[in-house]
Structures are given as C-alpha cells and as structure tokens.
Design a protein around this motif. Structure first.
Motif, PDB file in Angstrom:
ATOM      1  N   PHE A 192     -93.318  49.754 -38.024  1.00  0.00           N
ATOM      2  CA  PHE A 192     -92.700  51.051 -38.263  1.00  0.00           C
ATOM      3  C   PHE A 192     -93.773  52.118 -38.498  1.00  0.00           C
ATOM      4  N   GLN A 193     -93.398  53.360 -38.307  1.00  0.00           N
ATOM      5  CA  GLN A 193     -94.299  54.459 -38.637  1.00  0.00           C
ATOM      6  C   GLN A 193     -94.555  54.465 -40.135  1.00  0.00           C
ATOM      7  N   GLU A 194     -95.762  54.808 -40.511  1.00  0.00           N
ATOM      8  CA  GLU A 194     -96.187  54.688 -41.904  1.00  0.00           C
ATOM      9  C   GLU A 194     -95.297  55.467 -42.871  1.00  0.00           C
ATOM     10  N   ASP A 195     -94.830  56.638 -42.448  1.00  0.00           N
ATOM     11  CA  ASP A 195     -94.016  57.467 -43.340  1.00  0.00           C
ATOM     12  C   ASP A 195     -92.584  56.942 -43.495  1.00  0.00           C
ATOM     13  N   LYS A 196     -92.200  55.942 -42.675  1.00  0.00           N
ATOM     14  CA  LYS A 196     -90.851  55.393 -42.753  1.00  0.00           C
ATOM     15  C   LYS A 196     -90.800  54.001 -43.382  1.00  0.00           C
ATOM     16  N   ILE A 197     -91.963  53.407 -43.613  1.00  0.00           N
ATOM     17  CA  ILE A 197     -92.004  52.018 -44.093  1.00  0.00           C
ATOM     18  C   ILE A 197     -91.314  51.863 -45.445  1.00  0.00           C
ATOM     19  N   GLU A 198     -91.598  52.764 -46.376  1.00  0.00           N
ATOM     20  CA  GLU A 198     -91.023  52.631 -47.716  1.00  0.00           C
ATOM     21  C   GLU A 198     -89.507  52.776 -47.684  1.00  0.00           C
ATOM     22  N   GLN A 199     -88.994  53.729 -46.924  1.00  0.00           N
ATOM     23  CA  GLN A 199     -87.549  53.931 -46.820  1.00  0.00           C
ATOM     24  C   GLN A 199     -86.878  52.702 -46.208  1.00  0.00           C
ATOM     25  N   GLU A 200     -87.470  52.152 -45.146  1.00  0.00           N
ATOM     26  CA  GLU A 200     -86.911  50.960 -44.504  1.00  0.00           C
ATOM     27  C   GLU A 200     -86.991  49.743 -45.414  1.00  0.00           C
ATOM     28  N   ARG A 201     -88.083  49.639 -46.146  1.00  0.00           N
ATOM     29  CA  ARG A 201     -88.243  48.505 -47.070  1.00  0.00           C
ATOM     30  C   ARG A 201     -87.147  48.495 -48.123  1.00  0.00           C
ATOM     31  N   LEU A 202     -86.847  49.659 -48.692  1.00  0.00           N
ATOM     32  CA  LEU A 202     -85.792  49.744 -49.699  1.00  0.00           C
ATOM     33  C   LEU A 202     -84.432  49.387 -49.106  1.00  0.00           C
TER      34      LEU A 202
END
Length: 319
Positions: free
Chosen positions: A175-185
C-alpha cells in the motif's frame, strides 16, 4: 537449596522472600524460616524480562550466542521465539529442528509458530494443541486471501487449548505509505470480528519485551513475568539510587538501563557484565493452558479472572 531474602523492594513495597527455583514464600510481615538471610535493601527487584524473537533457532552458533548475551545483558530470562512451518506435513520435522536448535540456550524459551494463512486449518490447530504451541501467527500475503478467509472451524478446533491466533498482514507493504495506518486499523477491526487476537498485533516486533497482557494470553504468565508465590524466581536487580527511575506501573524497569544482577530460577544469570550461567541451562517451557489468566478488556481493568491457587493445581497436574 532454600534461600532467604529480606528488604526486597518490589513496586515500592518491602518484602521478605523464601525461594528455591520458585518463590515459595512472600510476605510483608512476620518472620522468615530459620536460616541465613541476605538483605537487598540497596536494590530494586523486577521480574525477568520475556522477549519476543523471530527465528532464533536458525541463527548460526556464533550469532546465536552473541544474541543471547545481548538479551541477557538487557535483563531477559525467557524468550518467546517463532519457528516457521511451511506445510502441515512437515510440522513435526520443523518443530523438532527448532527445539534442537535451542537446546544450548542458557535461558528458558517458549516456541510459537508462524505459517501461511492457507495452512491455518482445523487439523493444523489441533496439532498446535497436541504439541502445546501457545502462539500461532497467520501470515496473509495478499488482500484477496484475507477477504476469502473464514475462521469458524479453525477457532472451534482451537478449543479447549486456546492458542493465541494473531494475523500478520504482510501485504500492507504494497500500500501507499500514507494509507498503511488507515488500512491496518481497518484490518485489525475486521480480524477482531472474525475471532482472531488482533489486539496483540503490535506485539510482533522482534527483540521487544512482551507486555503483561501478552504473557497472560499466551499462558507464560504467571510462571514468568511476575514475582509471586509459585512463580519461577526470575529477577533483575537495579540500584535504587539510579537517577532515571520511572513510574512503578510502567512496563520498562529503567529507561535504557541494564540490570546489575539477573537470576534465572534462583540461579545467578549475570553479575555486572559477566554471564555466569552455563550453556544449556535454559528449559523448553510447556504451556498447558494459554489464557488461563486473562485481562478484562470490557472495562479496561487488568483484573485476573483466575486464582493463583487454581493455576498451581493445574500446573502440577499437567507436569
């Protein structure tokens, strides 16, 4: 041989301890048994640390012992290590290879398993229970595999042993770096609904000390990770006059400070920069009942739902 200690400072309270390989007696009042006792009035005592380490058994011998020395200097007395099982048909072979690779360990160890999510079948989980594997990490390499996964039969097969089942979303790296945290949650929320132990996802960091909740979930607590009657006498001693003492309820003992003295099952493990315990002293710990002690997540209180007395009986009957 029984050892007696006085003025032992644990979490700001002074205790008297009678110990052998385990803590046999702990009190703040009264008298110890007759014998020669030692005073620890200059030290603060903390439980030995339990570290999570990936694939420790695969390291070459020189690297293995260099790593062990570093862990011990940091205060580790127990390792939760992971072995990878590629296929259910090679389960016993890979597990035995890992056990043999850890036979020279100077400190105690627990073995968990990492496997591809496609291998996470009811029969695989039943094998984990048969060989007393308290932790299973399921690796999801693509989002499609995660979306198609159903765990109802797997979770049923996990009863009554109850190993911790933790997802590892390796496909997040795509995933794009700025979306990883949102997807992880989002994925962790879905995993919780599917019945996996998603709340322990953040514990999967190699060479990191495990939290008390993780120790309870995997059944390592209260054998390790606490200083209570019936627990293994694993300890770290720090000088009390240290200038960087932290709050009592924090997980870390001191910020970046190594213990002066460490002990494992009542035996000296290290003194200052010298390791005094023999190679091969470490034991492969058998976890008979993961999650026997659990935290109450519903109201965020770390209240134990089981008694030490009940655990002690279970531990004796299971040996």
């Amino acid at each position: 041989m029984k050892q007696l200690y006085e003025n032992v400072s644990i979490n700001g309270t002074r205790y008297k301890l009678a110990t052998e390989s385990k803590i046999t007696y702990k009190t703040t009042e009264g008298r110890l048994e007759k014998g020669i006792s030692c005073s620890f009035d200059r030290f603060l005592m903390k439980p030995g640390k339990v570290l999570f380490v990936e694939e420790l058994s695969l390291k070459p011998e020189d690297e293995f012992f260099d790593s062990m020395k570093r862990y011990i200097m940091n205060g580790a007395t127990t390792i939760l290590t992971i072995t990878t099982i590629q296929d259910e048909r090679t389960f016993e072979k890979e597990l035995n290879r890992s056990i043999n690779g850890l036979a020279k360990s100077p400190i105690d160890y627990v073995i968990g398993i990492r496997t591809d999510a496609s291998q996470l079948t009811p029969e695989f989980i039943r094998k984990c229970a048969r060989y007393r594997i308290p932790l299973v990490i399921a690796e999801f390499k693509t989002e499609e595999i995660w979306n198609d996964s159903v765990f109802e039969w797997t979770i049923q097969a996990n009863f009554p042993y109850g190993a911790a089942l933790i997802p590892d979303f390796s496909f997040l790296k795509t995933f794009q770096e700025d979306k990883i945290e949102q997807e992880r949650l989002r994925l962790l929320s879905e995993a919780q609904v599917k019945g996996l132990d998603a709340c322990f996802y953040q514990e999967l960091v190699s060479e990191k000390e495990l939290s008390s909740d993780m120790l309870k979930r995997t059944g390592i607590y209260p054998m390790k990770g606490c200083l209570a009657s019936g627990a293994d006498f694993d300890y770290n001693l720090y000088l009390q006059n240290s200038s960087n003492q932290v709050e009592e309820d924090q997980i870390l003992d001191y910020d970046g400070e190594d213990p002066i003295i460490s002990g494992l099952r009542g035996k000296l493990l290290k003194v200052n920069d010298k390791i005094v315990l023999k190679v091969g002293y470490g034991k492969h710990l058998t976890i008979h009942k993961p999650s026997f002690f659990t935290a109450n997540d519903r109201n965020n209180k770390r209240s134990v739902r089981r008694s030490f007395g009940a655990w002690s009986v279970l531990n004796k009957l299971s040996r």
